[in-house]
Write a protein that holds these residues in place. Structure first.
Motif, mmCIF file in Angstrom:
data_model
loop_
_atom_site.group_PDB
_atom_site.id
_atom_site.type_symbol
_atom_site.label_atom_id
_atom_site.label_comp_id
_atom_site.label_asym_id
_atom_site.label_seq_id
_atom_site.Cartn_x
_atom_site.Cartn_y
_atom_site.Cartn_z
ATOM 1 N N GLN B 81 16.409 -4.817 6.664
ATOM 2 C CA GLN B 81 15.096 -4.551 6.084
ATOM 3 C C GLN B 81 15.274 -3.630 4.904
ATOM 4 O OE1 GLN B 81 11.494 -4.519 7.527
ATOM 5 N NE2 GLN B 81 12.058 -6.466 8.444
ATOM 6 N N ASN B 82 14.277 -3.642 4.023
ATOM 7 C CA ASN B 82 14.322 -2.832 2.813
ATOM 8 C C ASN B 82 13.427 -1.604 2.985
ATOM 9 O OD1 ASN B 82 12.801 -2.278 0.064
ATOM 10 N ND2 ASN B 82 14.853 -3.005 -0.421
ATOM 11 N N MET B 84 12.023 0.548 0.788
ATOM 12 C CA MET B 84 10.846 0.685 -0.071
ATOM 13 C C MET B 84 9.716 -0.213 0.422
ATOM 14 S SD MET B 84 9.532 2.179 -2.633
ATOM 15 C CE MET B 84 8.056 1.950 -3.637
ATOM 16 N N ALA B 85 10.067 -1.441 0.800
ATOM 17 C CA ALA B 85 9.042 -2.361 1.313
ATOM 18 C C ALA B 85 8.423 -1.787 2.591
ATOM 19 C CB ALA B 85 9.646 -3.736 1.569
ATOM 20 N N VAL B 87 8.037 1.325 3.376
ATOM 21 C CA VAL B 87 7.128 2.423 3.006
ATOM 22 C C VAL B 87 5.835 1.847 2.428
ATOM 23 C CG1 VAL B 87 6.805 4.376 1.444
ATOM 24 C CG2 VAL B 87 8.963 4.133 2.702
ATOM 25 N N LEU B 88 5.937 0.847 1.577
ATOM 26 C CA LEU B 88 4.739 0.220 1.003
ATOM 27 C C LEU B 88 3.867 -0.393 2.096
ATOM 28 C CD1 LEU B 88 6.114 -1.675 -2.128
ATOM 29 C CD2 LEU B 88 4.722 0.388 -2.102
ATOM 30 N N ARG B 89 4.519 -0.894 3.140
ATOM 31 C CA ARG B 89 3.808 -1.534 4.249
ATOM 32 C C ARG B 89 3.150 -0.518 5.152
ATOM 33 N NH1 ARG B 89 8.250 -4.585 5.109
ATOM 34 N NH2 ARG B 89 8.887 -3.458 6.958
ATOM 35 N N GLY B 90 3.563 0.748 5.030
ATOM 36 C CA GLY B 90 3.023 1.777 5.913
ATOM 37 C C GLY B 90 3.745 1.801 7.248
ATOM 38 N N GLU B 91 4.839 1.074 7.359
ATOM 39 C CA GLU B 91 5.577 1.042 8.609
ATOM 40 C C GLU B 91 6.504 2.258 8.703
ATOM 41 O OE1 GLU B 91 7.386 -2.771 9.301
ATOM 42 O OE2 GLU B 91 8.117 -2.146 11.264
ATOM 43 N N ALA B 92 6.948 2.725 7.562
ATOM 44 C CA ALA B 92 7.644 4.013 7.494
ATOM 45 C C ALA B 92 6.755 4.924 6.662
ATOM 46 C CB ALA B 92 9.001 3.851 6.836
ATOM 47 N N VAL B 93 6.592 6.169 7.125
ATOM 48 C CA VAL B 93 5.683 7.074 6.434
ATOM 49 C C VAL B 93 6.488 8.240 5.873
ATOM 50 C CG1 VAL B 93 3.700 8.602 6.675
ATOM 51 C CG2 VAL B 93 3.726 6.396 7.846
ATOM 52 N N LEU B 94 6.153 8.568 4.633
ATOM 53 C CA LEU B 94 6.925 9.551 3.918
ATOM 54 C C LEU B 94 6.147 10.851 3.775
ATOM 55 C CD1 LEU B 94 9.639 9.294 2.440
ATOM 56 C CD2 LEU B 94 8.317 8.922 0.364
ATOM 57 N N ALA B 98 8.567 11.609 -2.943
ATOM 58 C CA ALA B 98 9.001 10.211 -2.887
ATOM 59 C C ALA B 98 10.267 9.971 -3.709
ATOM 60 C CB ALA B 98 7.886 9.296 -3.389
ATOM 61 N N VAL B 102 13.820 7.595 -2.911
ATOM 62 C CA VAL B 102 14.394 6.591 -3.803
ATOM 63 C C VAL B 102 15.893 6.812 -3.915
ATOM 64 C CG1 VAL B 102 14.430 5.715 -6.149
ATOM 65 C CG2 VAL B 102 12.260 6.309 -5.090
ATOM 66 N N GLN B 105 17.634 6.040 -0.409
ATOM 67 C CA GLN B 105 17.703 4.628 0.011
ATOM 68 C C GLN B 105 18.899 3.898 -0.606
ATOM 69 O OE1 GLN B 105 16.847 1.644 -1.997
ATOM 70 N NE2 GLN B 105 16.918 2.986 -3.769
#
Lengths: 684, 129
Positions: B81-82, B84-85, B87-94, B98, B102, B105
């Motif tokens: 899995q990527n 950044m994707a 984080v954009l999906r909200g599945e990983a929260v930062l 940010a 970057v 990763q």
């Protein structure tokens, strides 16, 4: 986009509405409030007592702010002009709208003021390609606000709408009761905020306060060199370019609040490797900030691994970054996508050019690892055929890009008879950029990284590349460089504007330059306005074909730079004159591309139907043309000025040009009669 | 190749053994990874000092904290899995800067199935396997 649409923007956020300020988006048009590639409002309609309003006038106050003057009635006759309505809207952290209603009557009035709001939360890719949504919508009514939401698994986006005046709120909007005294005023402030939860970058990037924007724009304009000249259109074009460049700046989440140019409205308000680099190069004599940020941000995102879906390789500079739903769910590869073959060598070119202007050795040392990785990519990962040439072939065959050069549409690379070559394709300008990257990389290695052995190696490679290139790409019978080599190593032999980029990068042997220039300025390529992307007479030539016959201002600005590099001052001046004349026809704002029709045929340049505007590298074109006309060239700690201006420009002064020399003024007077030249050229 | 289940542990073990990472030579910052695994949270702390890495299990304040499910992190660490994707999906929260994620990763591998390109594709014994 239709011309009567009103657009305001600030970097990553923009609003497109009709001329009364309303938004009623269809699934496929690009009206609405957009931020970070998501549409946060697709409906925003104001009514008074249930009736829509009509526009009297629209004031474009600034690129981020506009004012709509409206009256009741939707016909052409204003039956009741006893009320005026003013919507003053500015972008920034969503948008802010001051709604003012003036009662001109001697009697008090009571009105039902309603704002209907809705959002489809479309990904910009969905708008472009008309795709369906997969998540769920909801609306939450709070105390004094309305939250529109979209959810798909963990993905959530929201639009929060609030008002200062008391309102009755339902799931579709806000209703106010306005009681206005005779000659009185009613007012409310509406705030629309975009929410991207769980993402540190979102909030930070939205933090640009509205009240600072005016100040930031003034500072931006103050810091740019001052242009004084006889030509009023050129002054207008220069100012328009500076303001549009300011509008297109945005701070990506990695840039620590610094800004770089986004590519263009409406589809490309994001970081593009290629576009950001070209625009930064064009703008260097005017501002070095864009280059510094571009180098840093693209450096942070440099590829480090092999990833077929993203066409990523170690050392490769990214092509395009997106933040929307389809990217989040990996239905698109833009997180980021790396499918560009030119951005990586151009990254090294920009780093060197930046240092030549600014003397900022610190950044060159800081980015040594990235620059070396970029140079390494050219030989280790981009020589797909093992023939010593940089070529491309996508590994993501579903959503990747076929053509990974600036002419990236499907039919842009063709043989002269119109056939399309297979893959990989080694387009000619890529070899020029690779050559220039090696030469410039060698200078950085010797002077700043203190690695003479690496410098020597790069110079050896560059010399070898130049020798082979001039042998293998040269179409001997017609004396120009082929557009590409195909998978078998044969010439893709169409005549194209790419020849001008070859002059810019210095890969053309001196003995071949004259013939190349003759083609660039000849009737097949030069339209009178500028150099066509593809020559008249080529199988796929079409004067309104995206990359197969139109004239691109950005392309021409680099061609002019190339002509100057080889000493063809008059030819560079002719291109500058043509493109700047075209700019005048577009009120100082050059579109992405315009038709390749012969100038004498149409009198006005014909705009390409769906061109982006403003677009960063078109905005940068007049800036680079000012550089080429004045012959500005850093030389050690000095700036050399060697003007060659068309007579139509008259007297020209560019004052306070920033650089390692502090600030320097440049002067020139138009002495080149481009009209005469054009008449001569037109003769058979 | 590690099985998905222990890709996270292997990832941090590798970092710890490596001691220095050229890709992070410009970085001096601390990263914490709070990974939810069923009812408990596993924590890893990576302190980076100009590319020198110190990995521990301390629960300390960090410049950048990534909250994610342990299963997701297994997939990030295994190249499936990527980041950044996610984080954009909200599945990983930062939490925090940010910019730092970057940079970090860069250390995640690409998909194992990705094709070799360029020189490596022509020379099976080449540098990039």
């Amino acid at each position: 986009m239709s011309e009567d649409l009103v657009k305001i923007l600030d970097g990553h956020t923009f609003v497109v509405s009709d001329s009364n300020g309303d938004i009623e988006a269809s699934p496929t048009d690009s009206t609405g409030l957009f931020s970070f590639d998501t549409r946060f409002l697709s409906k925003w309609v104001l009514t008074l007592n249930g009736e829509r309003l009509s526009p009297l006038s629209v004031d474009d106050l600034q690129y981020f702010e506009t004012r709509f003057f409206l009256v009741q009635g939707t016909g052409t006759v204003y039956v009741d002009a006893k009320l005026s309505v003013i919507r003053r809207r500015s972008v920034g952290a969503g948008f802010h709208e001051e709604l003012t209603i003036l009662n001109h009557d001697e009697k008090p009035v009571e009105l039902e003021v309603r704002v209907v709001a809705g959002s489809d939360f479309a990904d910009l890719f969905e708008v472009k390609d008309a795709l369906k949504k997969k998540g769920k919508y909801s609306a939450r009514i709070g105390k004094g606000d309305l939250l529109l939401e979209y959810e798909r698994e963990t993905f959530r986006r929201g639009t929060l709408i609030s008002a200062t005046a008391p309102a009755k709120i339902d799931g579709d909007g806000l209703t106010f009761t306005a009681s206005i005294e005779p000659h009185g005023i009613w007012r409310t402030d509406l705030q629309v905020s975009t929410e991207l939860p769980g993402w540190g970058g979102g909030k930070a990037a939205q933090g640009r306060a509205r009240k600072n924007m005016q100040h930031r724009l003034e500072r931006w304009l103050d810091e740019a060199p001052e242009l004084q000249c006889d030509s009023e259109p050129l002054r207008d074009t220069y100012r328009r370019s500076l303001v549009d460049l300011a509008a297109l700046r945005f701070s990506p989440p990695v840039a620590g609040g610094h800004s770089l140019p986004a590519a263009g409205l409406p589809w490309f308000m994001t970081m593009f490797g290629r576009d950001s680099i070209f625009t930064s190069l064009q703008a260097l004599p005017f501002t070095a900030e864009l280059a510094a940020t571009t180098l840093r941000a693209l450096g942070e995102w440099q590829g480090t691994r092999l990833d077929d879906f993203r066409d990523e390789d170690p050392g490769r500079i990214s092509h395009e970054m997106r933040y929307g739903e389809m990217t989040a769910f990996e239905e698109r590869p833009h997180s980021p996508y790396y499918g560009a073959a030119d951005a990586t060598p151009l990254y090294v070119v920009l780093l060197d050019e930046y240092e030549r202007w600014t003397g900022d050795r610190k950044l060159v040392r800081e980015l040594e690892h990235e620059a070396r990785a970029a140079l390494n990519w050219i030989d280790e990962y981009a020589d797909l055929q093992g023939n010593g040439y940089l070529s491309y072939e996508r590994r993501n065959e579903k959503t990747g890009l076929e053509n990974q050069c600036w002419k990236d549409s499907w039919d842009s690379i063709s043989y002269r008879d119109g056939r399309l070559p297979g893959f990989p394709r080694a387009t000619c300008e890529l070899q020029g950029y690779a050559y220039d990257a090696k030469v410039r990389g060698a200078r950085l290695a010797r002077e700043i990284w203190k690695d003479p052995a690496f410098a020597q190696e790069l110079e050896k490679q560059a010399a070898d590349l130049k020798r082979r290139f001039n042998r293998d790409f040269w179409v001997a019978e017609d004396e120009y460089f082929a557009l590409a080599l195909d998978a078998e190593g044969n010439q893709v032999d169409a005549l194209s504007s790419n020849n001008g980029h070859l002059l810019w990068s210095g890969i053309v042997e001196k003995s071949k330059a004259r013939a190349v220039v003759r083609h660039l300025m000849g009737p097949r390529l030069f339209s009178g306005w500028g150099v066509r992307t593809l020559a008249e007479g080529a199988g796929r030539y079409n004067p309104i074909g995206y990359h197969v016959g139109t004239v691109w201002p950005f392309d021409n600005s680099f061609i002019a730079w190339g002509l100057r590099r080889y000493g063809y001052k008059e030819e560079a001046a002719r291109i500058a004159a043509g493109i700047l004349d075209a700019a005048e026809c577009f009120d100082g704002r050059l579109p992405e591309a315009f038709g390749g029709y012969e100038r004498t045929l149409t009198k006005y340049p014909v705009q390409y139907p769906t061109a982006c505007s403003p677009q960063a590298w078109s905005t940068g074109a007049p800036l680079l043309l000012l550089r080429t006309m004045l012959g500005l060239e850093p030389h050690g700690e000095h700036l050399v000025v060697d003007p060659a201006l068309p007579t139509s420009i008259g007297h020209l002064e560019l004052l306070d040009i920033p650089g390692r020399w502090g600030r320097i003024d440049a002067f020139g007077r138009g002495r080149i009669d481009v009209e005469r030249k054009r008449r001569t050229a037109a003769r058979p | 190749m590690a099985t998905t289940a222990d890709a996270t542990a292997k990832f941090f073990d590798d970092l710890s053994r490596r001691g220095h990472e050229p890709l992070l030579e410009r970085v001096t910052a601390s990263f914490r990874f709070d990974l939810v695994d069923g009812g408990k949270t596993d924590r890893w702390l990576v302190a980076v000092n100009k590319g020198d890495l110190a990995v521990s299990r301390q629960n300390r304040k960090a410049d950048c904290v990534l909250h994610a499910d342990r299963k997701l992190f297994d997939r990030l660490a295994g190249g499936e899995q990527n980041a950044m994707a996610a984080v954009l999906r909200g599945e990983a929260v930062l939490d925090g800067d940010a910019t730092r994620l970057v940079l970090f990763q860069r250390l995640f591998p690409g998909p194992a199935a990705s094709r070799k390109v360029g020189r490596a594709a022509r020379e099976p014994g080449g540098r990039h396997e």
